[in-house]
Design an enzyme around this catalytic site. Structure first.
Site, PDB file in Angstrom:
ATOM      1  N   MET A  41      -4.068   4.719  -0.870  1.00 20.43           N
ATOM      2  CA  MET A  41      -4.880   5.181   0.245  1.00 20.43           C
ATOM      3  C   MET A  41      -5.927   6.198  -0.202  1.00 20.43           C
ATOM      4  O   MET A  41      -6.955   6.355   0.457  1.00 20.43           O
ATOM      5  CB  MET A  41      -3.984   5.778   1.334  1.00 20.43           C
ATOM      6  CG  MET A  41      -3.104   4.752   2.032  1.00 20.43           C
ATOM      7  SD  MET A  41      -4.048   3.490   2.941  1.00 20.43           S
ATOM      8  CE  MET A  41      -4.665   4.443   4.327  1.00 20.43           C
TER       9      MET A  41
ATOM     10  N   VAL B 126       0.830  -1.199   0.000  1.00 23.07           N
ATOM     11  CA  VAL B 126       0.000   0.000   0.000  1.00 23.07           C
ATOM     12  C   VAL B 126       0.863   1.246   0.000  1.00 23.07           C
ATOM     13  O   VAL B 126       1.886   1.301   0.693  1.00 23.07           O
ATOM     14  CB  VAL B 126      -0.917   0.023   1.254  1.00 23.07           C
ATOM     15  CG1 VAL B 126      -1.681   1.332   1.349  1.00 23.07           C
ATOM     16  CG2 VAL B 126      -1.873  -1.152   1.236  1.00 23.07           C
ATOM     17  N   CYS B 127       0.458   2.238  -0.800  1.00 21.43           N
ATOM     18  CA  CYS B 127       1.105   3.548  -0.758  1.00 21.43           C
ATOM     19  C   CYS B 127       0.023   4.612  -0.865  1.00 21.43           C
ATOM     20  O   CYS B 127      -1.170   4.314  -0.769  1.00 21.43           O
ATOM     21  CB  CYS B 127       2.144   3.697  -1.858  1.00 21.43           C
ATOM     22  SG  CYS B 127       1.449   3.756  -3.528  1.00 21.43           S
ATOM     23  N   ALA B 128       0.417   5.856  -1.102  1.00 23.20           N
ATOM     24  CA  ALA B 128      -0.556   6.944  -1.121  1.00 23.20           C
ATOM     25  C   ALA B 128      -1.481   6.880  -2.329  1.00 23.20           C
ATOM     26  O   ALA B 128      -2.699   7.001  -2.205  1.00 23.20           O
ATOM     27  CB  ALA B 128       0.152   8.286  -1.060  1.00 23.20           C
TER      28      ALA B 128
END
Length: 375
Positions: free
Chosen positions: A100, A72-74
């Site tokens: 996210m 997961v990242c932004a």
């Protein structure tokens, strides 16, 4: 190994079904510590992306081989690259499409229960932000309460259910997320209701939502009845739906109570908050199921993914409802508050209709966890 792309809906099912998941979050440490994807049985490893630019060999020992791994990242790009590196190292990994940002925006509609005469009540759970919206359905008509800004979700759901949206309510002028209420009303011809004491600065038309307002949904005896319940805001209004459910807005949550400071008037509103929680709500039936506009922690979710609990149980278990000393209550709800929501002043301006930011700006304004409660 091939890399899988998971949608926010895929992750939501893991949360609601109480499944195991290992998340490798490659955002910066401060972003991860402030806000992450919460799950009952999730495990986490936070390694910022810039520490992995030379490869993932140094973290392979920390990543399980017997569990599903989600990176997961932004906004997706970094997690996709790290998932590729893990796959090249022989691990099975997936990445979250949209990152996210997408997680923050996803809504999961879940049926809360049946209503009189074949009606239904649905809760729209925004897992990444803690927001809860509602749709009451009866005999081809629908009412929406505390809709978030993703209007198409509600319009499409109403279309799937073959119902016409006739009424749209906001329990108060929201400060932690942008309301979609008046936009849904504009798109459908529905009546939009807002408490007038929260609407003194709004620049659009609305129907005043005052104590004792009752709106019938469909031809059955389902009604949405309003109860003035100030404290989070001066206009905060609760609803009793079909004599079964108490929609409390941001006044009462499952594990906490609403904060009175988001309009800068905590000292003025603390007495209203106490009167609502300790007098107005005490006059209601213990059997009403409390359905709030937000949840704070993942443990507040029921087994089916909904958020709700009998009022009588909250009177027994919720600490915010059991502070006998008024001075202690005042101190807790004015002196020991968590950080205020991201861009909450600007969000209030949007919800007043005074500014209209671009979609990307609105996304940035809402980023982060729910912060409407006293903790």
């Amino acid at each position: 190994m091939s890399v899988q792309q998971w949608s926010a809906a895929d992750v939501a099912k893991k949360v609601i079904n109480n499944e195991e998941l290992f998340i490798l979050d490659v955002r910066n440490v401060d972003a991860f510590e402030d806000w992450k994807i919460d799950g009952h049985k999730f495990e986490y490893l936070n390694i910022p992306y810039f520490e992995l630019l030379d490869g993932v060999e140094g973290i392979l020992a920390k990543i399980p081989t017997d569990k599903e791994v989600l990176v997961v990242c932004a906004k997706e790009g970094s997690s996709m690259m790290v998932a590729d590196m893990l796959a090249e190292a022989g691990l099975k990994a997936a990445y979250l499409a949209g990152g996210m940002k997408t997680w923050s925006e996803y809504l999961e509609p879940i049926k809360v229960g049946d209503l009189t005469g074949g009606g239904e009540l649905y809760q729209f759970v925004r897992l990444g932000k803690g927001c809860l919206s509602y749709m009451v359905i009866s005999e081809g008509e629908a009412a929406i309460i505390d809709a978030v800004r993703f209007t198409e979700v509600f319009l499409n759901f109403a279309s799937e259910k073959n119902v016409k949206i006739k009424h749209v309510f906001d329990t108060h002028l929201h400060a932690d997320h942008i309301s979609g209420g008046r936009h849904i009303a504009a798109a459908t011809g529905a009546t939009y209701y807002l408490p007038p004491k929260d609407a003194e600065e709004v620049v659009y038309d609305y129907e005043p939502l005052v104590d004792g307002t009752t709106v019938q949904i469909g031809a059955s005896n389902i009604d949405v009845g309003a109860i003035y319940s100030p404290g989070h805001t001066i206009g905060s209004t609760s609803f009793v739906v079909d004599s079964k459910y108490l929609l409390t807005g941001d006044i009462l949550f499952i594990d906490s109570i609403g904060r009175p400071d988001l309009a800068g008037l905590a000292e003025d509103w603390v007495e209203d908050l106490r009167e609502t929680l300790y007098k107005r709500y005490r006059e209601l039936s213990d059997d009403l199921v409390v359905l709030p506009a937000h949840f704070m922690i993942i443990d507040e979710l029921n087994e089916d993914g909904t958020v709700g609990k009998r009022l009588g149980e909250l009177f027994a278990e919720n600490h915010g409802l059991n502070i006998e000393d008024e001075g202690t209550f005042r101190s807790i709800v004015t002196d020991k508050l968590p950080p205020q929501p991201n861009a909450y002043q600007e969000i209030r301006q949007v919800n007043m209709g005074k500014i209209t930011p671009a979609q990307d700006e609105q996304t940035e304004m809402e980023i982060g966890p729910n912060r409407c409660a006293v903790r």
